[in-house]
Scaffold this motif. Structure first.
Motif, mmCIF file in Angstrom:
data_model
loop_
_atom_site.group_PDB
_atom_site.id
_atom_site.type_symbol
_atom_site.label_atom_id
_atom_site.label_comp_id
_atom_site.label_asym_id
_atom_site.label_seq_id
_atom_site.Cartn_x
_atom_site.Cartn_y
_atom_site.Cartn_z
ATOM 1 N N GLY A 137 14.935 -5.387 13.133
ATOM 2 C CA GLY A 137 15.353 -5.438 14.528
ATOM 3 C C GLY A 137 16.683 -6.166 14.669
ATOM 4 N N ASP A 138 17.078 -6.400 15.908
ATOM 5 C CA ASP A 138 18.346 -7.062 16.196
ATOM 6 C C ASP A 138 18.407 -8.488 15.646
ATOM 7 N N LYS A 139 17.262 -9.155 15.603
ATOM 8 C CA LYS A 139 17.234 -10.538 15.157
ATOM 9 C C LYS A 139 16.882 -10.672 13.678
ATOM 10 N N GLY A 140 16.819 -9.554 12.943
ATOM 11 C CA GLY A 140 16.539 -9.597 11.515
ATOM 12 C C GLY A 140 15.072 -9.548 11.156
ATOM 13 N N LYS A 141 14.209 -9.389 12.145
ATOM 14 C CA LYS A 141 12.776 -9.326 11.884
ATOM 15 C C LYS A 141 12.410 -7.909 11.440
ATOM 16 N N THR A 142 11.507 -7.799 10.459
ATOM 17 C CA THR A 142 11.073 -6.493 9.979
ATOM 18 C C THR A 142 10.277 -5.787 11.057
ATOM 19 N N VAL A 143 10.717 -4.577 11.403
ATOM 20 C CA VAL A 143 10.064 -3.796 12.450
ATOM 21 C C VAL A 143 9.173 -2.713 11.844
ATOM 22 N N ALA A 144 9.697 -1.986 10.859
ATOM 23 C CA ALA A 144 8.956 -0.888 10.252
ATOM 24 C C ALA A 144 9.327 -0.773 8.780
ATOM 25 N N VAL A 145 8.435 -0.111 8.036
ATOM 26 C CA VAL A 145 8.609 0.041 6.599
ATOM 27 C C VAL A 145 8.341 1.501 6.237
ATOM 28 N N ASP A 146 9.123 2.054 5.312
ATOM 29 C CA ASP A 146 8.855 3.374 4.762
ATOM 30 C C ASP A 146 8.167 3.183 3.423
ATOM 31 N N LEU A 147 7.004 3.825 3.260
ATOM 32 C CA LEU A 147 6.217 3.702 2.038
ATOM 33 C C LEU A 147 6.202 5.031 1.302
ATOM 34 N N SER A 148 6.143 4.978 -0.033
ATOM 35 C CA SER A 148 6.157 6.188 -0.832
ATOM 36 C C SER A 148 5.078 6.124 -1.903
ATOM 37 N N PHE A 149 4.405 7.277 -2.119
ATOM 38 C CA PHE A 149 3.462 7.409 -3.220
ATOM 39 C C PHE A 149 3.309 8.889 -3.542
ATOM 40 N N SER A 150 3.161 9.200 -4.802
ATOM 41 C CA SER A 150 2.978 10.570 -5.286
ATOM 42 C C SER A 150 4.028 11.532 -4.741
ATOM 43 N N GLY A 151 5.243 11.092 -4.614
ATOM 44 C CA GLY A 151 6.313 11.946 -4.148
ATOM 45 C C GLY A 151 6.352 12.160 -2.647
ATOM 46 N N MET A 152 5.461 11.533 -1.914
ATOM 47 C CA MET A 152 5.445 11.657 -0.453
ATOM 48 C C MET A 152 5.898 10.335 0.161
ATOM 49 N N THR A 153 6.530 10.426 1.307
ATOM 50 C CA THR A 153 7.001 9.235 2.012
ATOM 51 C C THR A 153 6.334 9.159 3.374
ATOM 52 N N ILE A 154 5.796 8.000 3.683
ATOM 53 C CA ILE A 154 5.241 7.727 5.007
ATOM 54 C C ILE A 154 6.298 6.899 5.731
ATOM 55 N N SER A 155 6.891 7.481 6.750
ATOM 56 C CA SER A 155 8.023 6.840 7.432
ATOM 57 C C SER A 155 7.580 6.016 8.634
ATOM 58 N N ASN A 156 8.351 4.976 8.910
ATOM 59 C CA ASN A 156 8.224 4.141 10.107
ATOM 60 C C ASN A 156 6.817 3.585 10.326
ATOM 61 N N VAL A 157 6.244 3.012 9.289
ATOM 62 C CA VAL A 157 4.957 2.336 9.423
ATOM 63 C C VAL A 157 5.245 0.950 9.991
ATOM 64 N N PRO A 158 4.658 0.609 11.133
ATOM 65 C CA PRO A 158 4.930 -0.712 11.727
ATOM 66 C C PRO A 158 4.584 -1.846 10.757
ATOM 67 N N ALA A 159 5.390 -2.885 10.778
ATOM 68 C CA ALA A 159 5.193 -4.014 9.872
ATOM 69 C C ALA A 159 3.835 -4.671 10.080
ATOM 70 N N SER A 160 3.346 -4.695 11.301
ATOM 71 C CA SER A 160 2.033 -5.302 11.560
ATOM 72 C C SER A 160 0.922 -4.508 10.875
ATOM 73 N N VAL A 161 1.059 -3.190 10.808
ATOM 74 C CA VAL A 161 0.068 -2.352 10.127
ATOM 75 C C VAL A 161 0.121 -2.621 8.618
ATOM 76 N N VAL A 162 1.318 -2.700 8.079
ATOM 77 C CA VAL A 162 1.482 -2.970 6.641
ATOM 78 C C VAL A 162 0.921 -4.353 6.299
ATOM 79 N N ASP A 163 1.163 -5.329 7.167
ATOM 80 C CA ASP A 163 0.624 -6.674 6.928
ATOM 81 C C ASP A 163 -0.891 -6.664 6.887
#
Length: 103
Positions: free
Chosen positions: A71-97
């Motif tokens: 985000g604007d203040k440097g806080k992680t907003v979303a993460v892109d994850l990859s496995f088996s050649g597939m990418t899951i885009s824009n996973v919220p950081a709270s979900v990943v946590d």
């Protein structure tokens, strides 16, 4: 005398070029460091079987962090994850946590 002069010359030259030679130049991509705990290339492991944006991820599966959106203040907003050649885009950081731990 000539060998002393040559030795002195090389000593002075080495001491003068020492700091210059110690600086390494590395050509790479300049990227801003993500503000959160996730960084590209990091691996995360699923704590339990879950569904992330329509993808079922079994417990213990290891995924790679491909990109981190901040985000604007440097806080992680979303993460892109990859496995088996597939990418899951824009996973919220709270979900990943909540669903993943560092592998």
């Amino acid at each position: 005398m000539s060998s002393r002069r040559a030795a002195l010359f090389w000593l002075v030259l080495a001491s003068a070029l020492g700091p210059v030679a110690a600086v390494s130049t590395h050509a790479g991509v300049a990227e801003a460091a993500p503000g959160g705990q996730y960084r590209p290339g990091m691996r995360v492991r699923a704590k339990r079987t879950c569904t992330v944006q329509g993808y079922e991820v079994k417990k213990g599966v290891v995924l790679s962090v491909v990109a981190v959106q901040t985000g604007d203040k440097g806080k992680t907003v979303a993460v892109d994850l990859s496995f088996s050649g597939m990418t899951i885009s824009n996973v919220p950081a709270s979900v990943v946590d909540g669903l993943f731990s560092p592998a």
